[in-house]
Every structure is written in C-alpha cells, then in structure tokens.
Design an enzyme around this catalytic site. Structure first.
Site, PDB file in Angstrom:
ATOM      1  N   LYS A 244       1.011  -1.105   0.155  1.00 64.32           N
ATOM      2  CA  LYS A 244       0.190   0.129   0.009  1.00 64.32           C
ATOM      3  C   LYS A 244       0.723   1.371  -0.107  1.00 64.32           C
ATOM      4  O   LYS A 244       0.852   2.005  -0.824  1.00 64.32           O
ATOM      5  CB  LYS A 244      -0.913  -0.069   1.162  1.00 64.32           C
ATOM      6  CG  LYS A 244      -1.769   1.140   1.183  1.00 64.32           C
ATOM      7  CD  LYS A 244      -2.616   1.457   2.567  1.00 64.32           C
ATOM      8  CE  LYS A 244      -1.719   2.009   3.665  1.00 64.32           C
ATOM      9  NZ  LYS A 244      -2.449   2.433   4.790  1.00 64.32           N
ATOM     10  N   ASP A 262      -6.430   0.750   0.980  1.00 67.68           N
ATOM     11  CA  ASP A 262      -6.454   1.277   2.663  1.00 67.68           C
ATOM     12  C   ASP A 262      -7.820   0.798   3.135  1.00 67.68           C
ATOM     13  O   ASP A 262      -8.761   0.271   2.233  1.00 67.68           O
ATOM     14  CB  ASP A 262      -6.144   2.669   2.763  1.00 67.68           C
ATOM     15  CG  ASP A 262      -7.301   3.750   2.209  1.00 67.68           C
ATOM     16  OD1 ASP A 262      -7.945   3.208   1.254  1.00 67.68           O
ATOM     17  OD2 ASP A 262      -7.336   4.774   2.434  1.00 67.68           O
TER      18      ASP A 262
END
Length: 413
Positions: A244, A262
């Site tokens: 991420k 997320d």
C-alpha cells in the site's frame, strides 16, 4: 203403460254403461281395445283396475322424483364442493399477506439501489458498472489528490508510514516539525530516537513508528544512496513499507500507476460489490483487472476521497451521495437528504480538509486548508476544523509555505 215405462228405463240403464264405456275409452285404449262392449262388469273392473292403477302410476311417478331427491343431496353436496369457496378466504389469505409484500417492496428501494446488480452479474457487466462509478466520482472529485503534505519522495514515504492508525490530518500537523529538523534520510538515520519519539508522539504508536522511519532512513542511506527507489520490489524491502505504501509513493511521487488499498478503499469496493475479497493483495489484483492501468492512481484517489467525505464506515450519507443510483448498498446509511447533509465531512460539508498545503486545484474548488497543530479556526466544529490536540512541548510551528513549482507535491496534486 207401466210396461212401456219399464222398457224406456231399461235402455237408460243400458246407456249408462255405454257412457261409462265412453269415459273408459282411454282405459280401453290402454288395455288394447280387446274387451267387449257387453261386458259391463269387466268394464267396471277395468275402471277399478284403472282406478287402482292410477295410484300405481302415481306411485310410479313418485319413485322418479325420488332419484331427484337422491340427486338433491348431490345438489346439497355441490355447496360442499363450493366449500372450497369457503376455503377461498385461505386463498384470500395471500391477499392479506400481499400488503406484507408491498411493505417489503417499499423498503427495498431504501436498502438497495435501483441499479442493483444481479446475483449472476457477468464480468463484462461488472467492468462497465465499476468504470461508470469511477467516471461519476471523477466528476464529483476532479481535484482528488493524496492528502499527505510532502515535497519529495522521502517526505512522502515517511508520511505514509506515519499515517498508519491515525489520520492524514494529524500526520500533516506533525511532519513539519520532523522534516524541519531532519530534512534528509541521512539526518533522520543519525537522529536521537528519544527526540524523534517526542515529535511523533501525536501520531500514536510513536515508538514503533520511530523505529520504522529511522530504519527506512538507514536503508535509504546505506542501500540506495540516500534516494527513494522507484521500483515496487525495492520499496517493499524498506522497514515499515508494504505494498500500500509503495503504491502511494510510486503513483504520487514517481507517476507510476498503482492501487492504494487502504481501509476506505476496501470498504467501498465491497459495498459496490466489485469484489468480496478481504485480503488487500487479492483486492488489488481483482480491482486492477477492472480498470486500465493508467487509471489506477486516480481511481484510488476517487474512492478514498468518497470514503472520507460521504461513504463513511459507520454512518454513510446515502441521502447526499451523488452516485446513490449506482450503489448496490444504498440505504445502509442515512437516506434523508437533510440529515445526510449534516454527515458530510471536509470540503463537502464546508469545512477544512486534511492538508495544510493542498494543491491549487483543491483550493479553486472551494477546499479549505487544514490548520496547523494546536491552532483553531473560529466557528469551525467539523472534523479537521480544529487541531485534535495540543502540540508537543517544544515542537516548532509547522511551515506553511506551498511546495515549489515543479516539485513532486505540486505535480502529484
């Protein structure tokens, strides 16, 4: 004279049987017309017979109605057959249940969007629906951008690591003091851990985050010449950097497409039924297959912006959502427009955003910069309107200068 009268009377007596014979003609016809006209006693017998047979005929007629009487119970049984008509209330019972169906029909639009996808939605239909939602979000958030303040890739990778378990606003209010004291990886790698912990205290989990940012700074200094690498396989080797964080850096500091999975992204793609996967790696692979690679970075910004401003985790503002007709989860949140309007956050609610130094496009769209740590804005009471806590003791006031033209922050915004 007396004899004559007797003779006259005699024919009268004889005539009587003739009249009776005439009257009994039908009976004779029934008997076959074989009896003699002189046999008066036989005629009288026939009369008696006919008289006696008359009741027989009557009795014969009575048995005929008797079957009718027997069939009458059948007619009475017909109501028994009609008794299902009494059971028709049972059939009418579903009619009573029909209001319940109507009620569910009334509640269906509040829980499900009109464009609810079928259970067996094809992959092609899913691609079309997902891309249409992204286009709609692009019109709603044409200024979508990363909500972390940064001026170079090093600041972005550190800020992204610090954003775990806290808001971008809190990170933006903390990093100015950190980068003001340690502007390069070499500086942060050689810093005193206790001093770094004190600066990072407002972000939460400050000890673990201190180890991560100082560890990645040492790795950048020792392994990459003090420069942040622009490849995914190199970024994920840095302490505290996962896929991420790597995609945030690649997409916003180097312009290389990547999907940022997320918590907001995960929540929304599941609500929209793009996927039912729960693992970030699987979500990334599945969603990446629905969109061209060139759209991955902006797709992430659109989805995250929408999740932070309207499609919240606990109280989605469904009544104020611009893509409500396309959302299969419409109705999970507040559907009343007035009540939903009160749930909007940041610029959608007329309040400050998360960046102290947002891109110019955000400001042009009516966005308000966030206040520095410890500062407040008069009359503002929404999330981000006031600093969520006092500044750390001795922490300097954050710089407010906008990124220089041509910097990665300006380009990414």
């Amino acid at each position: 004279m007396a004899a004559a009268s007797k003779k006259v009377v005699a024919p009268k007596k004889a005539a009587a049987p003739k009249r009776a014979a005439k009257k009994s003609a039908p009976a004779e016809a029934v008997a076959g017309k074989a009896a003699s006209a002189s046999s008066a006693p036989a005629k009288s017998t026939a009369k008696k017979t006919s008289a006696s047979s008359a009741p027989a005929k009557a009795t014969a007629r009575k048995p005929r109605p008797t079957p009718a009487k027997k069939s009458a119970p059948v007619k009475k049984a017909a109501p028994a057959a009609v008794t299902p008509a009494k059971a028709t209330p049972a059939k009418a019972a579903p009619v009573k249940a029909a209001p319940a169906k109507a009620t569910s029909a009334k509640t269906t639009p509040t829980k499900v969007a009109p464009a609810k996808p079928p259970r067996n939605e094809s992959h092609t239909a899913l691609v079309r629906r997902a891309r249409r939602i992204n286009r709609e979000l692009g019109e709603v958030y044409p200024y979508a951008h990363p909500e972390l303040d940064f001026e170079n890739p090093f600041q972005l990778v550190v800020a992204t690591v610090l954003s775990a378990q806290t808001t971008d606003l809190r990170v933006n209010q903390t990093t100015p003091a950190l980068f003001g004291k340690y502007p390069t990886p070499e500086d942060l790698a050689a810093a005193n851990p206790e001093e770094v912990e004190e600066i990072l205290r407002p972000t939460g989990f400050f000890r673990a985050k201190t180890k991560s940012v100082m560890g990645l700074s040492k790795a950048l200094r020792d392994d990459f010449g003090g420069e942040v690498p622009g490849r995914l396989e190199d970024l994920v080797k840095l302490p505290g950097v996962g896929r991420k964080t790597a995609f945030v850096v690649l997409g916003n500091a180097f312009g290389r497409p990547g999907i940022t999975v997320d918590t907001h992204f995960q929540r929304l793609v599941r609500r929209w039924q793009w996927t039912d996967a729960t693992e970030p790696d699987k979500i990334e692979a599945i969603i990446g297959g629905l969109f061209p690679k060139s759209e991955w970075t902006m797709l992430s910004h659109h989805v995250i912006f929408h999740g932070r401003r309207i499609c919240h985790a606990r109280k989605p503002a469904c009544g104020a959502c611009p893509i409500a007709p396309l959302c299969p989860a419409y109705g999970e949140g507040e559907t009343d427009p007035e009540k939903a309007q009160k749930l909007l956050k940041y610029e959608k609610g007329g309040f400050p955003g998360q960046r102290l130094n947002p891109p110019q496009s955000y400001l042009d769209a009516g966005g308000i910069p966030a206040p520095p740590l410890g500062a407040t804005i008069p009359g503002a009471s929404a999330p981000g309107a006031s600093a969520p806590g006092a500044s750390a003791p001795g922490a300097p006031a954050p710089a407010s200068a906008a990124p220089a033209p041509g910097s990665p922050a300006r380009e990414a915004g």
